[in-house]
Design an enzyme around this catalytic site. Structure first.
Site, PDB file in Angstrom:
ATOM      1  N   HIS A 290      47.899  67.322  18.238  1.00 17.18           N
ATOM      2  CA  HIS A 290      47.392  65.952  18.250  1.00 17.18           C
ATOM      3  C   HIS A 290      47.774  65.183  17.000  1.00 17.18           C
ATOM      4  O   HIS A 290      48.010  63.990  17.041  1.00 17.18           O
ATOM      5  CB  HIS A 290      45.895  65.948  18.527  1.00 17.18           C
ATOM      6  CG  HIS A 290      45.639  66.216  19.966  1.00 17.18           C
ATOM      7  ND1 HIS A 290      45.493  67.479  20.452  1.00 17.18           N
ATOM      8  CD2 HIS A 290      45.617  65.388  21.040  1.00 17.18           C
ATOM      9  CE1 HIS A 290      45.345  67.410  21.768  1.00 17.18           C
ATOM     10  NE2 HIS A 290      45.417  66.158  22.147  1.00 17.18           N
ATOM     11  N   GLU A 535      46.425  69.094  34.547  1.00 15.42           N
ATOM     12  CA  GLU A 535      47.011  69.760  33.380  1.00 15.42           C
ATOM     13  C   GLU A 535      46.765  71.263  33.361  1.00 15.42           C
ATOM     14  O   GLU A 535      47.019  71.936  32.376  1.00 15.42           O
ATOM     15  CB  GLU A 535      46.484  69.109  32.091  1.00 15.42           C
ATOM     16  CG  GLU A 535      44.979  69.009  31.996  1.00 15.42           C
ATOM     17  CD  GLU A 535      44.509  68.256  30.753  1.00 15.42           C
ATOM     18  OE1 GLU A 535      45.278  68.096  29.804  1.00 15.42           O
ATOM     19  OE2 GLU A 535      43.331  67.835  30.748  1.00 15.42           O
ATOM     20  N   ASP A 559      49.335  69.935  28.122  1.00 19.21           N
ATOM     21  CA  ASP A 559      48.562  71.140  28.415  1.00 19.21           C
ATOM     22  C   ASP A 559      49.150  71.924  29.576  1.00 19.21           C
ATOM     23  O   ASP A 559      49.109  73.153  29.573  1.00 19.21           O
ATOM     24  CB  ASP A 559      47.101  70.784  28.704  1.00 19.21           C
ATOM     25  CG  ASP A 559      46.307  70.660  27.414  1.00 19.21           C
ATOM     26  OD1 ASP A 559      46.452  71.542  26.552  1.00 19.21           O
ATOM     27  OD2 ASP A 559      45.566  69.678  27.265  1.00 19.21           O
ATOM     28  N   CYS A 606      51.328  61.333  31.941  1.00 17.33           N
ATOM     29  CA  CYS A 606      50.959  60.853  30.608  1.00 17.33           C
ATOM     30  C   CYS A 606      51.177  61.898  29.510  1.00 17.33           C
ATOM     31  O   CYS A 606      50.709  61.739  28.397  1.00 17.33           O
ATOM     32  CB  CYS A 606      49.512  60.369  30.582  1.00 17.33           C
ATOM     33  SG  CYS A 606      48.326  61.670  30.939  1.00 17.33           S
TER      34      CYS A 606
END
Ligand code: PEP
Ligand code: MG
Length: 694
Positions: A290, A535, A559, A606
């Site tokens: 992240h 995901e 993920d 996304c």
């Protein structure tokens, strides 16, 4: 037995840390005691720091005195070390700050920058004085200190075993760090202080380091004097192991620098001031951590996963950071600087050409409409998303309000944030993903999370699982989203759904929240679309079933790849195995698109690959027409789409799902990309960056 000899320092660098380390190592082999004297000062030969404090540059003379068994043999060996220049010639000149060194990491944010290194200052770990009241406490503090030192050694060892090829010659720096930890001036003296002064380990260690600082103050040789940096860095490692607190000095940076840090958390990224920070380098981190995802939004070059940048680079080193390729050059020569200045100019010229199309619609050259939205982490990014041409927010990761506070935010705080973003983005949509907490997105100090650290958080109580467990936390967020939904166009998305039951359960809770708002006569959009972030591989397998109950799917490849390939997305050691072009991943994406199309629901993507210039060909060919991506990627992807004939892409990529390996997929796509968009893929300034394919 006593042996005394005058030894001349003939090596270029004098008795620096590595040389002192060799002396200490030799002394460890003999029972006899070694003393070294320069001018009127004599120190013991078994402490690296004491030897360094003598400050012996080239040309100086040291009086060596050895007392005990085998003194002569010991002295002969010692003399050989001096005469062999401590092996300096074999190693070549290894002053890191003078020698050009190259490193390579994972580029996570493009651009090129040239500037001064600034270590993220860890030397401000706050250490409080604590008086120990009894013997038991003293013993416990000594144990804690020993444990923290062992941890530090393990950390250093780990760096060493992963040191990149290009800097293997500097592995000794890490050995020196380990030796400093064993040095009596640090180790023994801290333990003695804890016993004698009855103070806590952190306080005692700080005092030991201060004493060494005093000793080093007298050292005139700049290189040797700078070894105090090593002592500081090692002791900081121990201190942070002791306190568990990472000091944070980002906000104090007042001049233009390139940050060099072991690790940056997403919270650090939020605090970075891009007027001062020109680039970021970190030791750890994979491309889709992240921190990496967020840092791209800062639009400064960022390279992660360098493994030992903090050990190799020192403050003030001149750095070239190429965020397009991951290349780092430490102390470059003038020719290299000129080459990179030129590269930098060409890159930014190229970038501005791309930026010119960012507000035009993403329509293929044969007239097909594609939708490009932005992934954002916090409200402050919304403006940049719109400025970069996003036609909405396709993924609002809502964790940040939960991470920056040390308690769960209340409904009003969430409502204020959500209603603002709704207004800013309207009439375009915002897809709010409900809380995806845990794993790498730990809250800073919430007591709940502190007490519930898991061994395997990526497979643990994260995301929707956490929300279904902590219903009040979940309901508070849902209430805030629903209340804010009247201010714009929201879609609501549940992350980490692994099966239908879980999705229906989440929807049931949403319905109960809606009922309570009805009772209170609070307005909200009761037709808010409810979707699933696909995901987890189990969700792709049953996409046909899920599609019957969802209003939309968004494919979260970050993920999905992690769980499909069993590769930790944040672990730099396996980052090369994180393969977005793995045939299994492509087939999963395809399966989800087909299932969504069959039920007539929207399917978008996304994950980070949406912003990857090579991946976009594949994703279009698999039938995707809507993407949400990192803000920085939007202009380029838009430009590419506007140049691409969709029908031709479809025709050209027909066989993609039959290719057997990611390497084959990559070379296939690259070939096609070069023929379809030669202008973009020929320029060496722009190196297409495919996440996970090194
Ligand atoms: C994903 O997993 O692809 C995703 C979009 O979510 P995140 O990166 O926040 O886990
Ligand atoms: Mg995810």
């Amino acid at each position: 037995m006593e042996e005394i000899r005058l030894l001349k320092v003939i090596n270029e660098l004098g008795i620096h840390a590595h040389a002192a380390g060799q002396i200490v190592e030799l002394a460890g082999k003999y029972r006899a005691k070694l003393f070294l004297q320069k001018d009127s000062r004599e120190v013991g030969g078994s402490s690296i720091l004491s030897i360094l404090s003598l400050a012996c540059p080239k040309g100086s003379e040291v009086r060596a005195r050895i007392v005990g068994d085998d003194a002569k043999k010991f002295m002969d060996e010692l003399e050989r070390l001096f005469k062999n220049k401590f092996g300096e010639t074999e190693r070549g000149q290894y002053r890191p700050r003078k020698k050009t060194v190259k490193m390579k990491g994972f580029p996570v944010s493009p651009g090129i920058t040239i500037g001064e290194a600034h270590h993220l200052d860890r030397s401000r770990t706050t250490v409080f004085y604590r008086k120990l009241i009894n013997k038991k406490e003293v013993e416990r503090e000594i144990d804690r200190f020993k444990h923290a030192v062992n941890m530090a050694k393990e950390q250093i060892q780990k760096f060493k075993s992963n040191i990149p090829e290009q800097v293997k010659g500097y592995a000794f720096v890490l050995d020196t760090h380990s030796m400093i930890l064993d040095d009596s001036l640090i180790f023994d003296s801290t333990i003695q202080r804890i016993q004698r002064e009855k103070v806590n380990a952190g306080w005692a260690l700080k005092k030991s380091v201060n004493t060494i600082h005093q000793l080093f103050k007298k050292v005139e040789d700049e290189y040797i004097g700078r070894r105090m940096d090593d002592v500081d860095s090692v002791s900081e490692r121990v201190l942070s192991n002791l306190t568990g607190v990472e000091p944070d000095s980002l906000t104090e940076i007042k001049k233009e620098v390139i940050i060099v840090a072991h690790v940056l958390s997403p919270c650090d990224i939020v605090e970075i001031n891009v007027n001062h920070v020109m680039g970021i380098l970190t030791d750890v981190g994979g491309r889709t951590s992240h921190m990496a995802i967020m840092s791209e939004a800062l639009e400064i070059p960022v390279v992660v996963g360098l493994e030992s940048a903090t050990d190799i680079i020192v403050d003030g080193d001149l750095l070239i950071v190429d965020g397009n390729t991951g290349d780092i050059i430490i102390n470059p020569d003038p020719d290299t600087i000129i080459t990179y200045e030129d590269k930098k100019k060409r890159y930014y010229r190229y970038k501005s050409a791309i930026d010119r199309v960012r507000h035009l619609p993403a329509e293929t050259s044969d007239g097909h409409k594609i939708t490009i939205k932005a992934n954002i982490e916090f409200l402050g990014e919304t403006k940049a998303a719109i400025e970069n041409g996003a036609e909405g927010v396709g993924l609002y990761r809502t964790e940040y309000l939960y991470m920056i506070k040390n308690h769960f935010p209340d409904e009003q705080t969430l409502f204020d944030d959500y209603s603002q973003i709704a207004k800013m983005v309207a009439p375009n949509t915002v897809t709010l993903r409900t809380l995806d907490i845990a794993s790498d997105k730990m809250m800073t100090s919430d007591s709940y999370m502190e007490t519930s650290r898991e061994n395997n958080p990526a497979l643990g109580l994260r995301s929707i699982r956490f929300c279904l467990n902590e219903r009040n936390v979940f309901k508070t967020q849902l209430r805030a989203i629903l209340r804010a939904s009247v201010y714009g166009n929201f879609r609501l998305m549940f992350p980490m759904i692994s099966g239908l039951g879980q999705f229906l359960e989440a929807k049931r809770i949403l319905k109960s929240v809606m009922r309570s708002l009805d009772r209170e006569e609070i307005e909200y959009n009761r037709n808010i679309p409810i979707g699933i972030l696909i995901e987890i591989p189990s969700a792709t397998s049953i996409a046909d079933i899920l599609a019957k109950h969802a209003d939309f799917f968004s494919i979260g490849t970050n993920d999905l790849i992690q769980y499909a390939l069993a590769i930790d997305r944040d672990n730099e050691h396996v980052a090369h195995l994180y393969e977005p072009f793995h045939p299994a991943v492509l087939r999963m994406i395809h399966q989800v698109v087909m299932a969504g199309n069959k039920e007539g629901i929207d399917v978008s993507l996304c994950g980070e690959i949406a912003g990857d210039p090579l991946a976009i060909f594949i994703l279009l060919s698999l039938g995707l027409r809507e993407f949400s991506m990192n803000i920085g990627s939007i202009p380029l992807i838009k430009k590419m789409i506007r140049m691409l004939p969709l029908e031709e892409v479809r025709e050209n990529f027909k066989g993609i799902l039959k290719l057997p390996t990611s390497k084959k997929v990559e070379s296939f796509v690259l070939r096609k990309a070069q023929s379809l968009l030669p202008d973009i893929f020929k320029d060496d300034v722009f190196r297409y960056r495919t996440i996970g394919i090194g």
